[in-house]
Design a protein around this motif. Structure first.
Motif, PDB file in Angstrom:
ATOM      1  N   THR A  93       0.836  -1.204   0.000  1.00 52.68           N
ATOM      2  CA  THR A  93       0.000   0.000   0.000  1.00 52.68           C
ATOM      3  C   THR A  93       0.868   1.250   0.000  1.00 52.68           C
ATOM      4  OG1 THR A  93      -1.824  -1.083   1.173  1.00 52.68           O
ATOM      5  CG2 THR A  93      -1.718   1.312   1.320  1.00 52.68           C
ATOM      6  N   ALA A  94       1.883   1.247   0.859  1.00 53.35           N
ATOM      7  CA  ALA A  94       2.777   2.400   0.968  1.00 53.35           C
ATOM      8  C   ALA A  94       3.568   2.628  -0.321  1.00 53.35           C
ATOM      9  CB  ALA A  94       3.732   2.195   2.137  1.00 53.35           C
ATOM     10  N   ILE A  95       4.064   1.561  -0.916  1.00 54.59           N
ATOM     11  CA  ILE A  95       4.827   1.674  -2.169  1.00 54.59           C
ATOM     12  C   ILE A  95       3.956   2.276  -3.267  1.00 54.59           C
ATOM     13  CG2 ILE A  95       5.905   0.334  -4.028  1.00 54.59           C
ATOM     14  CD1 ILE A  95       6.916  -1.589  -1.828  1.00 54.59           C
ATOM     15  N   ALA A  96       2.722   1.802  -3.372  1.00 58.79           N
ATOM     16  CA  ALA A  96       1.807   2.338  -4.377  1.00 58.79           C
ATOM     17  C   ALA A  96       1.534   3.814  -4.129  1.00 58.79           C
ATOM     18  CB  ALA A  96       0.499   1.545  -4.374  1.00 58.79           C
ATOM     19  N   GLY A  97       1.319   4.175  -2.861  1.00 64.19           N
ATOM     20  CA  GLY A  97       1.062   5.562  -2.531  1.00 64.19           C
ATOM     21  C   GLY A  97       2.202   6.486  -2.900  1.00 64.19           C
ATOM     22  N   GLN A  98       3.423   6.078  -2.586  1.00 63.89           N
ATOM     23  CA  GLN A  98       4.589   6.884  -2.949  1.00 63.89           C
ATOM     24  C   GLN A  98       4.715   7.025  -4.458  1.00 63.89           C
ATOM     25  OE1 GLN A  98       8.092   5.267  -0.918  1.00 63.89           O
ATOM     26  NE2 GLN A  98       8.109   7.102   0.346  1.00 63.89           N
ATOM     27  N   ARG A  99       4.516   5.948  -5.168  1.00 62.29           N
ATOM     28  CA  ARG A  99       4.625   5.966  -6.629  1.00 62.29           C
ATOM     29  C   ARG A  99       3.629   6.945  -7.247  1.00 62.29           C
ATOM     30  NH1 ARG A  99       1.722   3.226 -10.315  1.00 62.29           N
ATOM     31  NH2 ARG A  99       0.832   1.790  -8.761  1.00 62.29           N
ATOM     32  N   LEU A 100       2.486   7.107  -6.603  1.00 60.49           N
ATOM     33  CA  LEU A 100       1.424   7.952  -7.145  1.00 60.49           C
ATOM     34  C   LEU A 100       1.420   9.353  -6.547  1.00 60.49           C
ATOM     35  CD1 LEU A 100      -1.282   5.167  -7.209  1.00 60.49           C
ATOM     36  CD2 LEU A 100      -0.146   6.183  -9.185  1.00 60.49           C
ATOM     37  N   GLY A 101       2.493   9.695  -5.819  1.00 58.20           N
ATOM     38  CA  GLY A 101       2.690  11.072  -5.397  1.00 58.20           C
ATOM     39  C   GLY A 101       2.217  11.445  -4.018  1.00 58.20           C
ATOM     40  N   ALA A 102       1.698  10.502  -3.249  1.00 62.61           N
ATOM     41  CA  ALA A 102       1.221  10.822  -1.900  1.00 62.61           C
ATOM     42  C   ALA A 102       2.373  11.269  -1.008  1.00 62.61           C
ATOM     43  CB  ALA A 102       0.523   9.613  -1.282  1.00 62.61           C
ATOM     44  N   LYS A 103       2.093  12.201  -0.118  1.00 60.69           N
ATOM     45  CA  LYS A 103       3.109  12.742   0.782  1.00 60.69           C
ATOM     46  C   LYS A 103       2.879  12.372   2.243  1.00 60.69           C
ATOM     47  CE  LYS A 103       5.019  14.829  -2.687  1.00 60.69           C
ATOM     48  NZ  LYS A 103       6.262  14.236  -3.267  1.00 60.69           N
ATOM     49  N   HIS A 104       1.735  11.780   2.540  1.00 60.60           N
ATOM     50  CA  HIS A 104       1.415  11.452   3.933  1.00 60.60           C
ATOM     51  C   HIS A 104       0.793  10.066   3.972  1.00 60.60           C
ATOM     52  CE1 HIS A 104      -0.627  12.870   7.959  1.00 60.60           C
ATOM     53  NE2 HIS A 104       0.215  11.866   8.131  1.00 60.60           N
ATOM     54  N   LEU A 105       1.363   9.202   4.804  1.00 58.42           N
ATOM     55  CA  LEU A 105       0.856   7.847   5.013  1.00 58.42           C
ATOM     56  C   LEU A 105       0.423   7.699   6.463  1.00 58.42           C
ATOM     57  CD1 LEU A 105       0.502   4.799   4.227  1.00 58.42           C
ATOM     58  CD2 LEU A 105       2.915   4.501   4.858  1.00 58.42           C
ATOM     59  N   LEU A 106      -0.803   7.228   6.664  1.00 62.85           N
ATOM     60  CA  LEU A 106      -1.332   6.984   8.012  1.00 62.85           C
ATOM     61  C   LEU A 106      -1.696   5.514   8.117  1.00 62.85           C
ATOM     62  CD1 LEU A 106      -2.756   9.881   6.842  1.00 62.85           C
ATOM     63  CD2 LEU A 106      -3.097  10.100   9.309  1.00 62.85           C
ATOM     64  N   VAL A 107      -1.192   4.849   9.157  1.00 67.06           N
ATOM     65  CA  VAL A 107      -1.331   3.402   9.271  1.00 67.06           C
ATOM     66  C   VAL A 107      -1.813   3.009  10.668  1.00 67.06           C
ATOM     67  CG1 VAL A 107      -0.102   1.196   9.154  1.00 67.06           C
ATOM     68  CG2 VAL A 107       0.520   3.041   7.591  1.00 67.06           C
ATOM     69  N   VAL A 108      -2.770   2.083  10.709  1.00 67.72           N
ATOM     70  CA  VAL A 108      -3.173   1.485  11.975  1.00 67.72           C
ATOM     71  C   VAL A 108      -2.192   0.360  12.295  1.00 67.72           C
ATOM     72  CG1 VAL A 108      -4.971   0.280  13.250  1.00 67.72           C
ATOM     73  CG2 VAL A 108      -5.599   2.032  11.561  1.00 67.72           C
ATOM     74  N   SER A 109      -1.445   0.529  13.363  1.00 67.62           N
ATOM     75  CA  SER A 109      -0.510  -0.499  13.819  1.00 67.62           C
ATOM     76  C   SER A 109      -1.121  -1.148  15.061  1.00 67.62           C
ATOM     77  CB  SER A 109       0.860   0.124  14.114  1.00 67.62           C
ATOM     78  OG  SER A 109       1.783  -0.848  14.531  1.00 67.62           O
ATOM     79  N   ALA A 110      -0.393  -1.286  16.131  1.00 65.05           N
ATOM     80  CA  ALA A 110      -0.942  -1.898  17.345  1.00 65.05           C
ATOM     81  C   ALA A 110      -0.100  -1.524  18.554  1.00 65.05           C
ATOM     82  CB  ALA A 110      -0.993  -3.420  17.206  1.00 65.05           C
ATOM     83  N   HIS A 111      -0.762  -1.446  19.697  1.00 62.36           N
ATOM     84  CA  HIS A 111      -0.032  -1.245  20.952  1.00 62.36           C
ATOM     85  C   HIS A 111       0.966  -2.385  21.139  1.00 62.36           C
ATOM     86  CE1 HIS A 111       1.016  -0.607  25.064  1.00 62.36           C
ATOM     87  NE2 HIS A 111       0.391  -1.697  25.476  1.00 62.36           N
ATOM     88  N   GLY A 112       2.188  -2.038  21.494  1.00 60.79           N
ATOM     89  CA  GLY A 112       3.219  -3.047  21.713  1.00 60.79           C
ATOM     90  C   GLY A 112       4.021  -3.394  20.482  1.00 60.79           C
ATOM     91  N   ALA A 113       3.770  -2.713  19.363  1.00 55.78           N
ATOM     92  CA  ALA A 113       4.534  -2.985  18.142  1.00 55.78           C
ATOM     93  C   ALA A 113       6.017  -2.787  18.403  1.00 55.78           C
ATOM     94  CB  ALA A 113       4.076  -2.056  17.022  1.00 55.78           C
ATOM     95  N   ASN A 114       6.806  -3.822  18.131  1.00 55.71           N
ATOM     96  CA  ASN A 114       8.242  -3.773  18.399  1.00 55.71           C
ATOM     97  C   ASN A 114       8.904  -4.891  17.621  1.00 55.71           C
ATOM     98  OD1 ASN A 114      10.868  -4.036  19.463  1.00 55.71           O
ATOM     99  ND2 ASN A 114      10.220  -3.387  21.494  1.00 55.71           N
ATOM    100  N   GLN A 135      11.140   3.883   4.189  1.00 52.66           N
ATOM    101  CA  GLN A 135      10.716   4.370   2.880  1.00 52.66           C
ATOM    102  C   GLN A 135      10.913   5.873   2.730  1.00 52.66           C
ATOM    103  OE1 GLN A 135       6.655   3.033   2.472  1.00 52.66           O
ATOM    104  NE2 GLN A 135       7.266   1.015   1.717  1.00 52.66           N
ATOM    105  N   GLY A 136      11.118   6.564   3.836  1.00 50.99           N
ATOM    106  CA  GLY A 136      11.406   7.996   3.754  1.00 50.99           C
ATOM    107  C   GLY A 136      10.215   8.874   3.414  1.00 50.99           C
ATOM    108  N   TRP A 137       9.075   8.595   4.011  1.00 52.10           N
ATOM    109  CA  TRP A 137       7.891   9.426   3.774  1.00 52.10           C
ATOM    110  C   TRP A 137       8.091  10.840   4.312  1.00 52.10           C
ATOM    111  CZ3 TRP A 137       3.221   8.525   1.376  1.00 52.10           C
ATOM    112  CH2 TRP A 137       3.021   7.240   0.885  1.00 52.10           C
ATOM    113  N   PRO A 138       7.622  11.866   3.594  1.00 50.72           N
ATOM    114  CA  PRO A 138       7.640  13.222   4.158  1.00 50.72           C
ATOM    115  C   PRO A 138       6.864  13.297   5.466  1.00 50.72           C
ATOM    116  CG  PRO A 138       7.197  13.311   1.804  1.00 50.72           C
ATOM    117  CD  PRO A 138       7.140  11.863   2.189  1.00 50.72           C
ATOM    118  N   ARG A 139       5.734  12.533   5.528  1.00 47.74           N
ATOM    119  CA  ARG A 139       4.956  12.416   6.764  1.00 47.74           C
ATOM    120  C   ARG A 139       4.478  10.989   6.915  1.00 47.74           C
ATOM    121  NH1 ARG A 139       0.278  16.599   7.972  1.00 47.74           N
ATOM    122  NH2 ARG A 139       0.436  15.507   9.972  1.00 47.74           N
ATOM    123  N   LEU A 140       4.741  10.410   8.067  1.00 45.34           N
ATOM    124  CA  LEU A 140       4.293   9.065   8.390  1.00 45.34           C
ATOM    125  C   LEU A 140       3.648   9.106   9.770  1.00 45.34           C
ATOM    126  CD1 LEU A 140       4.154   5.958   8.036  1.00 45.34           C
ATOM    127  CD2 LEU A 140       6.490   5.852   8.964  1.00 45.34           C
TER     128      LEU A 140
END
Length: 209
Positions: A93-114, A135-140
């Protein structure tokens, strides 16, 4: 703005999709899913059994990407299937977004992600977060909810049993409503940038009145 949302049929994704439809700042919503969505205003629904088959050829220019994908090992059926959904498809999803010019990626992760966690679920979530940061997003924006509350099409027995307990736990362990996670995602999408990577822990997710 044009946005991409993956996981639109999930617990958080359904709430977020409705918020995006109602938001006048959003002009088009690309929502690839495995199950067909009802006809909705502003929504382009692309249906494939594997989302990767949609994301690769996608050509719509994008501004913001939302990823609400998530499952459990039991629901997925195997460790490999869980990794495909919670790691590979999120990264795709993130790769596709970057390829299509998106500058901000918002992702649901989880408590305790490590990525160094001894627990499989938390480790995969951490590895996913690490891959996105590289991936070096301008905003993540990474959102780490605890147990999610809400009505699922297919209920998870374990979550139903644990929900009363998790409602009472303090801090980041306290369960949060899926609609509140969706509201935070929309708020953060249009908030002024504070830093390149923003992590929102479960205790920082406000409860809707």
């Amino acid at each position: 703005m044009r946005v991409l949302i993956t996981g639109a049929t999930g617990l958080v994704g359904q709430h977020l999709l409705r918020l995006l439809i109602d938001d006048p700042r959003v002009s088009e919503i690309v929502a690839p899913t495995r199950r067909k969505l009802p006809e909705m205003n502003k929504v382009t629904n692309l249906v494939e059994a594997d989302l990767t088959d949609v994301l690769g050829p996608l050509q719509t220019p994008l501004d913001i990407v939302f990823c609400c994908l998530g499952t459990t090992r039991r629901e997925a059926g195997s460790k490999a299937a869980f990794i495909h959904v919670d790691y590979a498809l999120v990264v795709d999803t993130a790769i596709a977004g970057q390829r299509l010019g998106a500058k901000h990626l918002l992702v649901v992760s989880a408590h305790g992600a490590n990525m160094h966690s001894p627990f499989f679920y938390n480790r995969v979530k951490g590895e996913m977060e690490n891959a996105l940061q590289k991936q070096g997003w301008p905003r993540l924006t990474l959102i780490r909810p605890s147990l999610l509350l809400g009505e699922r099409e297919n209920s998870r027995a374990g979550e139903s049993l644990m929900a009363p307990l998790f409602r009472l736990l303090p801090g980041n362990w306290r369960a949060v409503a899926a609609r509140d996670v969706a509201a935070v995602m929309l708020r953060e999408a249009f908030a002024p940038a504070r830093q390149e990577v923003t992590v929102i822990e479960s205790s920082a997710i406000p409860h809707a009145r």
